[in-house]
Design an enzyme around this catalytic site. Sequence first.
Site, PDB file in Angstrom:
ATOM      1  N   ARG A 123     -45.259  46.863 -26.581  1.00 36.33           N
ATOM      2  CA  ARG A 123     -45.243  45.273 -27.356  1.00 36.33           C
ATOM      3  C   ARG A 123     -45.382  45.374 -28.624  1.00 36.33           C
ATOM      4  O   ARG A 123     -46.032  46.461 -29.182  1.00 36.33           O
ATOM      5  CB  ARG A 123     -46.524  44.630 -26.782  1.00 36.33           C
TER       6      ARG A 123
ATOM      7  N   HIS B 208     -35.828  43.236 -27.915  1.00 35.63           N
ATOM      8  CA  HIS B 208     -36.549  43.079 -26.681  1.00 35.63           C
ATOM      9  C   HIS B 208     -35.774  43.007 -25.247  1.00 35.63           C
ATOM     10  O   HIS B 208     -35.912  42.042 -24.539  1.00 35.63           O
ATOM     11  CB  HIS B 208     -37.463  42.119 -26.836  1.00 35.63           C
TER      12      HIS B 208
HETATM   13  P1  NDP Z   1     -48.610  49.439 -15.958  1.00 35.22           P
HETATM   14  O1  NDP Z   1     -49.876  48.450 -15.819  1.00 35.22           O
HETATM   15  O2  NDP Z   1     -48.248  50.180 -14.804  1.00 35.22           O
HETATM   16  O3  NDP Z   1     -49.148  50.935 -16.974  1.00 35.22           O
HETATM   17  C1  NDP Z   1     -49.976  50.615 -18.078  1.00 35.22           C
HETATM   18  C2  NDP Z   1     -50.352  51.753 -18.790  1.00 35.22           C
HETATM   19  O4  NDP Z   1     -50.945  51.582 -19.818  1.00 35.22           O
HETATM   20  C3  NDP Z   1     -51.425  52.645 -17.668  1.00 35.22           C
HETATM   21  O5  NDP Z   1     -50.901  54.058 -17.597  1.00 35.22           O
HETATM   22  C4  NDP Z   1     -52.731  52.447 -18.573  1.00 35.22           C
HETATM   23  O6  NDP Z   1     -53.654  53.354 -18.210  1.00 35.22           O
HETATM   24  C5  NDP Z   1     -52.428  52.349 -19.798  1.00 35.22           C
HETATM   25  N1  NDP Z   1     -53.144  51.703 -20.956  1.00 35.22           N
HETATM   26  C6  NDP Z   1     -53.535  50.506 -20.777  1.00 35.22           C
HETATM   27  N2  NDP Z   1     -54.495  50.168 -21.893  1.00 35.22           N
HETATM   28  C7  NDP Z   1     -54.720  51.489 -22.375  1.00 35.22           C
HETATM   29  C8  NDP Z   1     -55.596  51.737 -23.245  1.00 35.22           C
HETATM   30  N3  NDP Z   1     -56.404  50.952 -23.948  1.00 35.22           N
HETATM   31  N4  NDP Z   1     -55.731  53.188 -23.570  1.00 35.22           N
HETATM   32  C9  NDP Z   1     -54.905  54.155 -22.819  1.00 35.22           C
HETATM   33  N5  NDP Z   1     -53.938  53.581 -21.959  1.00 35.22           N
HETATM   34  C10 NDP Z   1     -53.752  52.319 -21.880  1.00 35.22           C
HETATM   35  O7  NDP Z   1     -47.580  48.637 -16.938  1.00 35.22           O
HETATM   36  P2  NDP Z   1     -45.829  48.973 -16.993  1.00 35.22           P
HETATM   37  O8  NDP Z   1     -45.869  50.493 -17.110  1.00 35.22           O
HETATM   38  O9  NDP Z   1     -45.390  48.290 -15.967  1.00 35.22           O
HETATM   39  O10 NDP Z   1     -45.314  48.378 -18.369  1.00 35.22           O
HETATM   40  C11 NDP Z   1     -46.297  48.923 -19.550  1.00 35.22           C
HETATM   41  C12 NDP Z   1     -45.740  47.787 -20.696  1.00 35.22           C
HETATM   42  O11 NDP Z   1     -44.229  47.871 -20.939  1.00 35.22           O
HETATM   43  C13 NDP Z   1     -45.676  46.276 -19.944  1.00 35.22           C
HETATM   44  O12 NDP Z   1     -47.164  45.670 -20.184  1.00 35.22           O
HETATM   45  C14 NDP Z   1     -44.949  45.478 -21.335  1.00 35.22           C
HETATM   46  O13 NDP Z   1     -45.777  44.972 -22.198  1.00 35.22           O
HETATM   47  C15 NDP Z   1     -43.980  46.506 -21.492  1.00 35.22           C
HETATM   48  N6  NDP Z   1     -42.602  46.108 -21.062  1.00 35.22           N
HETATM   49  C16 NDP Z   1     -41.669  46.246 -22.056  1.00 35.22           C
HETATM   50  C17 NDP Z   1     -40.344  45.668 -21.703  1.00 35.22           C
HETATM   51  C18 NDP Z   1     -39.162  45.734 -22.630  1.00 35.22           C
HETATM   52  O14 NDP Z   1     -38.071  45.287 -22.302  1.00 35.22           O
HETATM   53  N7  NDP Z   1     -39.555  46.025 -23.756  1.00 35.22           N
HETATM   54  C19 NDP Z   1     -39.932  45.386 -20.272  1.00 35.22           C
HETATM   55  C20 NDP Z   1     -41.114  45.748 -19.227  1.00 35.22           C
HETATM   56  C21 NDP Z   1     -42.197  46.122 -19.625  1.00 35.22           C
HETATM   57  P3  NDP Z   1     -54.305  53.616 -16.598  1.00 35.22           P
HETATM   58  O15 NDP Z   1     -53.162  54.329 -16.093  1.00 35.22           O
HETATM   59  O16 NDP Z   1     -55.354  54.497 -16.946  1.00 35.22           O
HETATM   60  O17 NDP Z   1     -54.664  52.127 -16.349  1.00 35.22           O
HETATM   61  C1  OXD Z   2     -41.759  42.527 -19.421  1.00 37.90           C
HETATM   62  C2  OXD Z   2     -40.678  42.605 -20.736  1.00 37.90           C
HETATM   63  O1  OXD Z   2     -42.750  42.776 -19.808  1.00 37.90           O
HETATM   64  O2  OXD Z   2     -39.405  42.252 -20.384  1.00 37.90           O
HETATM   65  O3  OXD Z   2     -40.981  42.661 -18.472  1.00 37.90           O
HETATM   66  O4  OXD Z   2     -41.109  42.578 -21.888  1.00 37.90           O
END
Ligand code: NDP
Ligand code: OXD
Length: 318
Positions: free
Chosen positions: A233, A281
């Site tokens: 993000r 994005h």
């Molecule tokens: P998940 O919830 O599966 O994974 C999130 C990861 O981030 C986990 O490993 C989590 O740690 C880690 N995390 C969260 N907060 C912290 C923190 N404060 N410190 C350290 N690690 C942290 O999410 P996804 O992998 O499915 O997606 C991740 C993000 O990708 C989405 O939230 C979205 O914002 C973004 N996204 C962007 C897209 C785009 O087109 N640009 C498309 C899809 C998603 P832990 O494993 O310990 O819980």
């Molecule tokens: C998502 C994105 O969160 O597209 O899936 O950003």
Amino acid sequence: MKKPALIIDLKFEPGSVRDALPGAFGDREVINLADPASRDRDLSAAGYALVWQPEADLFSRASHLAAVFSGGAGVDHVLKLPGLPEIPLIRFVDHTLTTRMSEWIVMQALLHLRQHHRYEMQRHDRRWQELPQPAANEVTVGIMGLGVLGQDAAAKLSMMGFQVIGWSRSAKTIAGIRTFAGGELDDFLALTDILVGLLPLTAETRGIFDRRIFAGLRRDGALGGPVFINAGRGGSQVEEDLIAALNDQTLLAASLDVFETEPLPASSPFWSMANVFMTPHTAASTDVRALYAHVERQMLAHENGEGFEHVVDRQTGY
Ligand code: NDP
Ligand code: OXD
């Protein structure tokens, strides 16, 4: 018995939302708010909402929801809404989204491995000069965020030959990948040549990619300097710090799919930075048919007395 209705408020391309609807939800009533005839409908009896950047008054109009489905993996667009009730909020998790994201991450990592922005600059000047070609196994990619997307990207980057390490909130054991958790961030950064951001936007991750993080990356690696790739993000990156780091060579280059303000304003310096690759994005866009199938599956499971999958933890915000 009549199934509870589904509200759809997806700020995607309207044709993609409409065209995937026929047959997607069987005999369930669907209220697509993008349809002008449905815009002013009474939503008070609807059972579910599927949303991407929904209208701010959604929860005051739809007061009997059993669950809210996000149109993407991220849920920051829902958590910021006023009046969000204490009901399950469900992320979109699907191999289509995961595969698209890993394609984008691997593509960007390879562009930086092969110094492609420098060839683009040479092309602009109409003068070629061959550049060194470090091997992928001389380069360490460090992924911040080892969730669904981070772990798949890690596996595919490893397959391409990169050394891969990762950092997450909780400690993890992942075959073939050295992992770091929480307070081990500095150790993780010191080993990282290409930093990949795949973090959700939460109170803890807002502004996390700042000057301190960029300055902590390895400087003596095979690429000649560190690189930043962000597809999590834009709210997690401090763009003033990022631009300064790219200008003073703290960072060699970057790939950005997300921005503090989207769409990226015409006045942003990023547009004219030769060491920045950008996409709007679209690293992993939602496949609307796959999204509808996931939502229908979850609603039917719930109606059969089973629990929802991929429910967001309201405490951590992801
Ligand atoms: P998940 O919830 O599966 O994974 C999130 C990861 O981030 C986990 O490993 C989590 O740690 C880690 N995390 C969260 N907060 C912290 C923190 N404060 N410190 C350290 N690690 C942290 O999410 P996804 O992998 O499915 O997606 C991740 C993000 O990708 C989405 O939230 C979205 O914002 C973004 N996204 C962007 C897209 C785009 O087109 N640009 C498309 C899809 C998603 P832990 O494993 O310990 O819980
Ligand atoms: C998502 C994105 O969160 O597209 O899936 O950003």
